[in-house]
Design an enzyme around this catalytic site. Structure first.
Site, PDB file in Angstrom:
ATOM      1  N   ASN A 162       3.459 -17.284   4.733  1.00 23.39           N
ATOM      2  CA  ASN A 162       4.047 -17.051   3.649  1.00 23.39           C
ATOM      3  C   ASN A 162       4.538 -15.476   3.389  1.00 23.39           C
ATOM      4  O   ASN A 162       3.488 -14.850   3.136  1.00 23.39           O
ATOM      5  CB  ASN A 162       2.599 -16.829   2.730  1.00 23.39           C
ATOM      6  CG  ASN A 162       2.870 -16.377   0.647  1.00 23.39           C
ATOM      7  OD1 ASN A 162       4.086 -16.803   0.553  1.00 23.39           O
ATOM      8  ND2 ASN A 162       1.630 -16.895   0.533  1.00 23.39           N
ATOM      9  N   SER A 186      -6.188 -12.799   3.977  1.00 21.17           N
ATOM     10  CA  SER A 186      -6.536 -11.873   5.157  1.00 21.17           C
ATOM     11  C   SER A 186      -6.584 -12.501   6.634  1.00 21.17           C
ATOM     12  O   SER A 186      -7.765 -12.031   7.433  1.00 21.17           O
ATOM     13  CB  SER A 186      -7.924 -10.879   5.160  1.00 21.17           C
ATOM     14  OG  SER A 186      -7.420 -10.640   3.447  1.00 21.17           O
ATOM     15  N   GLU A 235      -0.985 -15.537  -6.804  1.00 18.80           N
ATOM     16  CA  GLU A 235      -0.194 -14.779  -7.730  1.00 18.80           C
ATOM     17  C   GLU A 235       0.009 -14.779  -8.939  1.00 18.80           C
ATOM     18  O   GLU A 235       0.959 -13.803  -8.975  1.00 18.80           O
ATOM     19  CB  GLU A 235       0.539 -14.045  -6.533  1.00 18.80           C
ATOM     20  CG  GLU A 235      -0.986 -12.843  -5.515  1.00 18.80           C
ATOM     21  CD  GLU A 235       0.483 -12.683  -4.256  1.00 18.80           C
ATOM     22  OE1 GLU A 235       1.125 -12.995  -3.688  1.00 18.80           O
ATOM     23  OE2 GLU A 235      -0.856 -12.540  -3.183  1.00 18.80           O
ATOM     24  N   HIS A 291      -0.014 -20.591  -5.728  1.00 20.33           N
ATOM     25  CA  HIS A 291      -0.709 -19.783  -5.221  1.00 20.33           C
ATOM     26  C   HIS A 291      -1.322 -18.789  -6.548  1.00 20.33           C
ATOM     27  O   HIS A 291      -0.425 -18.711  -7.189  1.00 20.33           O
ATOM     28  CB  HIS A 291      -0.089 -18.330  -4.113  1.00 20.33           C
ATOM     29  CG  HIS A 291      -0.152 -17.179  -3.881  1.00 20.33           C
ATOM     30  ND1 HIS A 291      -0.742 -16.341  -4.233  1.00 20.33           N
ATOM     31  CD2 HIS A 291      -0.724 -17.847  -2.450  1.00 20.33           C
ATOM     32  CE1 HIS A 291      -1.179 -15.589  -3.238  1.00 20.33           C
ATOM     33  NE2 HIS A 291      -0.765 -16.703  -1.982  1.00 20.33           N
ATOM     34  N   GLY A 305      -5.250 -10.583   0.857  1.00 22.39           N
ATOM     35  CA  GLY A 305      -4.494  -9.190   1.203  1.00 22.39           C
ATOM     36  C   GLY A 305      -5.368  -8.071   1.291  1.00 22.39           C
ATOM     37  O   GLY A 305      -5.126  -6.796   0.816  1.00 22.39           O
ATOM     38  N   LYS A 325       5.573 -13.344   1.296  1.00 22.86           N
ATOM     39  CA  LYS A 325       5.908 -13.644  -0.497  1.00 22.86           C
ATOM     40  C   LYS A 325       6.979 -12.726  -0.910  1.00 22.86           C
ATOM     41  O   LYS A 325       8.439 -13.502  -0.474  1.00 22.86           O
ATOM     42  CB  LYS A 325       4.680 -12.610  -0.688  1.00 22.86           C
ATOM     43  CG  LYS A 325       3.192 -13.336   0.377  1.00 22.86           C
ATOM     44  CD  LYS A 325       1.722 -12.329  -0.632  1.00 22.86           C
ATOM     45  CE  LYS A 325       0.355 -13.294  -0.186  1.00 22.86           C
ATOM     46  NZ  LYS A 325      -0.659 -12.535  -0.405  1.00 22.86           N
ATOM     47  N   GLU A 371      -7.777 -20.334  -0.889  1.00 23.79           N
ATOM     48  CA  GLU A 371      -7.707 -19.361  -1.235  1.00 23.79           C
ATOM     49  C   GLU A 371      -8.419 -18.222  -2.313  1.00 23.79           C
ATOM     50  O   GLU A 371      -8.202 -18.138  -3.161  1.00 23.79           O
ATOM     51  CB  GLU A 371      -6.634 -18.108  -0.967  1.00 23.79           C
ATOM     52  CG  GLU A 371      -5.216 -19.357  -0.355  1.00 23.79           C
ATOM     53  CD  GLU A 371      -3.662 -18.447   0.380  1.00 23.79           C
ATOM     54  OE1 GLU A 371      -3.549 -17.713   0.985  1.00 23.79           O
ATOM     55  OE2 GLU A 371      -3.675 -18.359  -0.903  1.00 23.79           O
TER      56      GLU A 371
HETATM   57  P1  PGA Z   1      -3.281 -12.502   2.882  1.00 23.59           P
HETATM   58  O1  PGA Z   1      -2.468 -13.351   2.103  1.00 23.59           O
HETATM   59  O2  PGA Z   1      -2.970 -13.497   4.781  1.00 23.59           O
HETATM   60  O3  PGA Z   1      -1.860 -11.636   3.809  1.00 23.59           O
HETATM   61  O4  PGA Z   1      -4.298 -12.267   2.202  1.00 23.59           O
HETATM   62  C1  PGA Z   1      -2.406 -15.103   2.185  1.00 23.59           C
HETATM   63  C2  PGA Z   1      -1.510 -15.416   1.004  1.00 23.59           C
HETATM   64  O5  PGA Z   1      -2.035 -15.077  -0.285  1.00 23.59           O
HETATM   65  O6  PGA Z   1      -0.958 -16.924   1.339  1.00 23.59           O
END
Ligand code: PGA
Length: 250
Positions: free
Chosen positions: A9, A212, A96, A94, A172, A11, A166
């Site tokens: 992903n 992560s 976010e 997601h 992140g 982003k 998630e």
């Molecule tokens: P990350 O993000 O691997 O940077 O923690 C995962 C995601 O948001 O899908």
């Protein structure tokens, strides 16, 4: 045996020239994998990604879509539009998007249904906040999100949905859920799907972990009974690192 699906992903990162370079670098590194490899890229990179990934085993997805087919929704992109350029996957819900763009369980469900209308395969994200985890509500939150996201789908559609568990506090942050906690959460989601759609459907659904994930923790996570791969953010932005997650057994 369920297959493993490793999805990046990106982003809001990467320009078209970087996308082309990335896929040219990644393709030879993952060409022999038995796992499914997906890159979910920004809208402006989709076309370049699709062209560059032709004749490779890398599949391309978008990161969001609108549930309507067309109309007065300034700034939005529909499932029909994604399908018209041969996009195969789309991330829906997601955290976010839920956090910053008012995505709700209801809009997630509408989008999942619209994705199937246009033969797109949804990657549906669910996950709890740290506060919810500390209050002991993980299972309640994620099984409810799953139930609402999949509401009204046929068994076959549920089988073709990828779910990404998630935990929001792990995204992140460099803090990964322990493999046991991640597996327990994924198991709870699978159990809920079994209750509603039957054990056969539940046994076949791909449920990823995300938060992560990197090459140094992929193997231990993917060796758990119920974790079928990952949705990878930060570590999907470097071809070499991402390829090591795909080739986690090596
Ligand atoms: P990350 O993000 O691997 O940077 O923690 C995962 C995601 O948001 O899908």
């Amino acid at each position: 045996m369920r297959r493993k699906v490793i999805a990046g992903n990106w982003k809001m990162n990467m320009l078209p020239n970087e996308t082309i370079q990335f896929i040219e670098d990644l393709a030879p590194l993952v060409k022999d994998t038995e796992h499914e490899v997906i890159l979910c890229v920004p809208y402006t990179d989709l076309f370049y990604a699709l062209l560059t990934a032709q004749n490779t085993n890398i599949k391309i997805g978008a990161q969001n879509m609108h549930f309507a087919e067309s109309g007065a929704y300034t700034g939005e992109v529909s499932g029909k539009m994604l399908k018209s350029i041969n996009v195969e996957y789309v991330i829906i819900g997601h955290s976010e998007r839920r956090q910053y763009f008012n995505e709700t369980d209801e809009t997630v469900n509408k989008k999942v249904k619209a994705a199937f209308e246009y033969a797109l395969k949804p990657i549906v994200c669910v996950g709890e906040t740290l506060e919810q985890r500390e209050a002991g509500k993980v299972e309640e939150i994620i099984t409810n999100q799953t139930k609402l996201a999949l509401d009204g789908l046929t068994n076959e559609q549920v089988e073709n949905t990828i779910i990404a568990y998630e935990p929001i506090w792990a995204i992140g942050t460099g803090k990964t859920a322990t493999k046991e906690d991640a597996n327990d959460a994924v198991k709870a989601i699978r159990k809920k799907i079994a209750e509603i759609y039957g054990q056969n459907v539940a046994d076949g659904v791909i449920i990823q972990y995300g938060g992560s994930v990197k090459s140094s923790n992929a193997k231990e996570l993917f060796s758990m009974s119920d974790i079928d791969g990952a949705l990878v953010g930060g570590a999907s932005l470097k071809a070499d690192e991402f390829s090591k997650i795909v080739e986690f057994e090596k």
